[in-house]
Structures are given as C-alpha cells and as structure tokens.
Write a protein that holds these residues in place. Sequence first.
Motif, PDB file in Angstrom:
ATOM      1  N   GLY A 259       0.850  -1.184   0.000  1.00 21.40           N
ATOM      2  CA  GLY A 259       0.000   0.000   0.000  1.00 21.40           C
ATOM      3  C   GLY A 259       0.882   1.228   0.000  1.00 21.40           C
ATOM      4  O   GLY A 259       2.098   1.143   0.162  1.00 21.40           O
TER       5      GLY A 259
ATOM      6  N   LYS B  61      -2.673   7.915  -8.352  1.00 20.06           N
ATOM      7  CA  LYS B  61      -3.488   7.232  -9.359  1.00 20.06           C
ATOM      8  C   LYS B  61      -2.906   7.385 -10.767  1.00 20.06           C
ATOM      9  O   LYS B  61      -3.171   6.561 -11.647  1.00 20.06           O
ATOM     10  CB  LYS B  61      -4.923   7.780  -9.330  1.00 20.06           C
TER      11      LYS B  61
ATOM     12  N   ASP C 177      -3.140  -0.734  -8.772  1.00 21.30           N
ATOM     13  CA  ASP C 177      -4.030  -1.508  -7.908  1.00 21.30           C
ATOM     14  C   ASP C 177      -3.568  -1.467  -6.453  1.00 21.30           C
ATOM     15  O   ASP C 177      -3.850  -2.389  -5.677  1.00 21.30           O
ATOM     16  CB  ASP C 177      -4.092  -2.962  -8.394  1.00 21.30           C
TER      17      ASP C 177
ATOM     18  N   PRO D  20      -3.555  -0.109  -2.622  1.00 17.21           N
ATOM     19  CA  PRO D  20      -4.397   0.605  -1.652  1.00 17.21           C
ATOM     20  C   PRO D  20      -3.756   1.910  -1.198  1.00 17.21           C
ATOM     21  O   PRO D  20      -2.532   1.988  -1.033  1.00 17.21           O
ATOM     22  CB  PRO D  20      -4.503  -0.382  -0.486  1.00 17.21           C
TER      23      PRO D  20
ATOM     24  N   ILE E  80      -3.763   4.690   1.834  1.00 19.13           N
ATOM     25  CA  ILE E  80      -4.144   4.920   3.223  1.00 19.13           C
ATOM     26  C   ILE E  80      -3.690   6.317   3.616  1.00 19.13           C
ATOM     27  O   ILE E  80      -2.572   6.728   3.292  1.00 19.13           O
ATOM     28  CB  ILE E  80      -3.485   3.872   4.159  1.00 19.13           C
TER      29      ILE E  80
ATOM     30  N   GLU F   4     -11.572   7.414  -3.366  1.00 20.52           N
ATOM     31  CA  GLU F   4     -10.433   6.600  -3.807  1.00 20.52           C
ATOM     32  C   GLU F   4      -9.493   6.218  -2.663  1.00 20.52           C
ATOM     33  O   GLU F   4      -8.622   5.370  -2.827  1.00 20.52           O
ATOM     34  CB  GLU F   4      -9.632   7.343  -4.880  1.00 20.52           C
TER      35      GLU F   4
ATOM     36  N   ASP G 174      -8.519   4.251   0.572  1.00 18.54           N
ATOM     37  CA  ASP G 174      -8.960   2.927   1.017  1.00 18.54           C
ATOM     38  C   ASP G 174      -8.916   2.730   2.525  1.00 18.54           C
ATOM     39  O   ASP G 174      -9.539   1.780   3.030  1.00 18.54           O
ATOM     40  CB  ASP G 174      -8.092   1.853   0.350  1.00 18.54           C
ATOM     41  N   GLY G 175      -8.176   3.559   3.254  1.00 15.49           N
ATOM     42  CA  GLY G 175      -8.082   3.363   4.690  1.00 15.49           C
ATOM     43  C   GLY G 175      -7.592   4.602   5.405  1.00 15.49           C
ATOM     44  O   GLY G 175      -7.075   5.539   4.789  1.00 15.49           O
TER      45      GLY G 175
ATOM     46  N   ARG H 161     -14.789   0.977   4.636  1.00 24.77           N
ATOM     47  CA  ARG H 161     -13.348   1.200   4.586  1.00 24.77           C
ATOM     48  C   ARG H 161     -12.764   1.158   6.006  1.00 24.77           C
ATOM     49  O   ARG H 161     -13.316   1.771   6.923  1.00 24.77           O
ATOM     50  CB  ARG H 161     -13.032   2.535   3.912  1.00 24.77           C
TER      51      ARG H 161
ATOM     52  N   ASN I 124      -5.525  -5.333   6.970  1.00 22.72           N
ATOM     53  CA  ASN I 124      -6.444  -4.772   5.982  1.00 22.72           C
ATOM     54  C   ASN I 124      -5.839  -4.544   4.600  1.00 22.72           C
ATOM     55  O   ASN I 124      -6.590  -4.444   3.615  1.00 22.72           O
ATOM     56  CB  ASN I 124      -6.980  -3.441   6.495  1.00 22.72           C
ATOM     57  N   PHE I 125      -4.495  -4.487   4.517  1.00 22.93           N
ATOM     58  CA  PHE I 125      -3.867  -4.146   3.233  1.00 22.93           C
ATOM     59  C   PHE I 125      -2.653  -5.039   2.996  1.00 22.93           C
ATOM     60  O   PHE I 125      -1.521  -4.569   2.978  1.00 22.93           O
ATOM     61  CB  PHE I 125      -3.453  -2.664   3.218  1.00 22.93           C
TER      62      PHE I 125
END
Length: 320
Positions: A91, A155, A162, A164, A166, A186, A188-189, A251, A318-319
């Motif tokens: 991540g 991004k 792909d 994650p 945070i 967008e 994720d955490g 999330r 989580n990631f």
Amino acid sequence: MEVTLSPKKRKKVSKKKVLLIIVSVIALLTLIMFSAIPPLVMKDMINLHVDFEVYAAEDYGVKADPLTLETEDHFSIAAWKVEQEQEQPKGIVILLSGIHNPSVTAFFGYSKMLEENGYDSLLIELRSHGASEGDKIYLGTTEYLDVEAGVEYIKSQEKYKDTPIIVWGTSMGGTTAINAIGEIPEIDGLISFSAFSSGTDVFIDNMINMGAPSWFAKIERPFVWMYLGLEFGFDKMKINPVNEIQKLNDRPALLLHSTEDSQVPYASFERIKEKAPDTTETFVREGDYHFIFDEENFDNPTKDTEVSTVIIDFLQKNFK
C-alpha cells in the motif's frame, strides 16, 4: 386630544427609558465581547504561513524523492515520496502533520517503519506550511484538497494502479485525514492520531480546560462558529470529522488518542468515535501523548512497540 402626564408618571417613564438604555448597552457590550474573543485568540493562529525546520530523509535512513502537487484550487504543494524495495508495495500511506509544527519531513521515521513493512509513503506538506503555497490555515476544512492532489498523483502512476491508498495524519493532520477519506472515495483506509472533531470544538474544549466556566464556553460556541465561517466560508463548516467519519462505509479506519491530551482534548475523540461505524478500530493511551508515540521514540517509532504494533497490525490485516 392632548394628554399631559403628571410629573410622577413622567418620572416613571423616564426611569423605564433609562433602564432600557442601560440594558441595551450592556447587551451590546456583551455581544461585542463574545464576538471579539475568537478573532483575538485565533486570528494570528490561522492567518499566516508557517516556516519551520525541514528534515533530511537520509538522517532517518530513507531515500525521498521531492515532488510538487497541484491542487484543484491552484495551490502548489510540496511532497516527498519514499519507496520500499519490493517492486509492488502492499500500500502507499499519505502522511500529514499538524497545525504549526513540525514539518511533515519530521515523519520520515514513520516512512522508515512503513518501508520496513512493505509500504511506500507520500509525505504532504499541507498548504501554508513550509515550501507549500498559502497564507491561511483552514483547520482541515480545505486542506483535504491537498490530499486529493496526492491521491491524483498516486493514481496517475502505473506502479500504483491496484495499490491501496491509506491516509495517516496527526493533530490537524488527523482531522484532515478524516475529512479526506470522507470526501475522497479513492482512499482505502485511515489512521488518525489526536484529531479534533471541528475547529469550533477544539476552541471550546481548550477554553474549558484552561478554566473557563462551561456556561461561558457554551455561550461562546456560536461566535466561534461564526468567526470561522467568515474566515473559511460557511459551506466549508460542514466538512469536519464528526460528519466525514460517517462516510467510511466499509473502509477500515483506526483512531488513536490519549486521555490527557493537552492540545486536543479527549472530548474530540469521543465525539468522532460516537459517529464512526462500528467496524472502526480505536486505541487509547493513558496520559498526555499528543503524538501518540513516546516523545523519545518519535524519530524511530518502531522502538515504541506498543503503538507501532497497533499500526502495523492494522495495515497488515487490511492491506496485505
């Protein structure tokens, strides 16, 4: 027909007028006093550009690539990217600092910890701090746009297609992190250290902590809200952690605070937690630990095993 009042009645009317004038003057002076407190206290805290020491990545054992991000509202924002050795990170963590200090570059120790566990990091110097443009601090109501610029950069990179994302912030950075995940799907955490529930809340909470009577603080609340609304725009006042934490959906999030925090009182944590989804994880440390980690281990957070274990376990769970 003309009515003539007796001297006695004229005296009564005159007394009522005088009393009304006195009451009106007192009310006006009281209104002025309550209206004057927020700008007197906060004007110099938010209407400025913060200059501070910038730290070198190599002093923390990492290599950082400097970047410049452009926000939606046309601010140039300074940032640094730290990459771990694996080709594909687990991540990428966006790191954010607080209202006046330190520079986000003081968190290169966090980057080192993340790197050792397979995560890249993007350190963002929020607007009006250091090399980032701006001359006003918006207490998180607008700084989420700086995070959005970071997300757009991530991004745009094929490497992170792909991966994650945070967001992890401390103090005002924690507030900004919560606002960012609420406004930016967008992301994720979330990891938040010592966030305040709103600019108004932290002002009032600190008034009470400094000895102001609770009744006085309650009267002052709408005046603080009004002042901040005039400074930031009333449309921005709804962007605060109490509202934004409700947009997490599924999330993952981790909220951390200390019970005796002398800068952001614990009441803020309680407000945010109350509105957070049941799946939100929390960690509370006894004492005054605004930066959550032990002060002596701030540069090398892995040495504070109690907190670093909580952070890494949350990320790994989580990631992966």
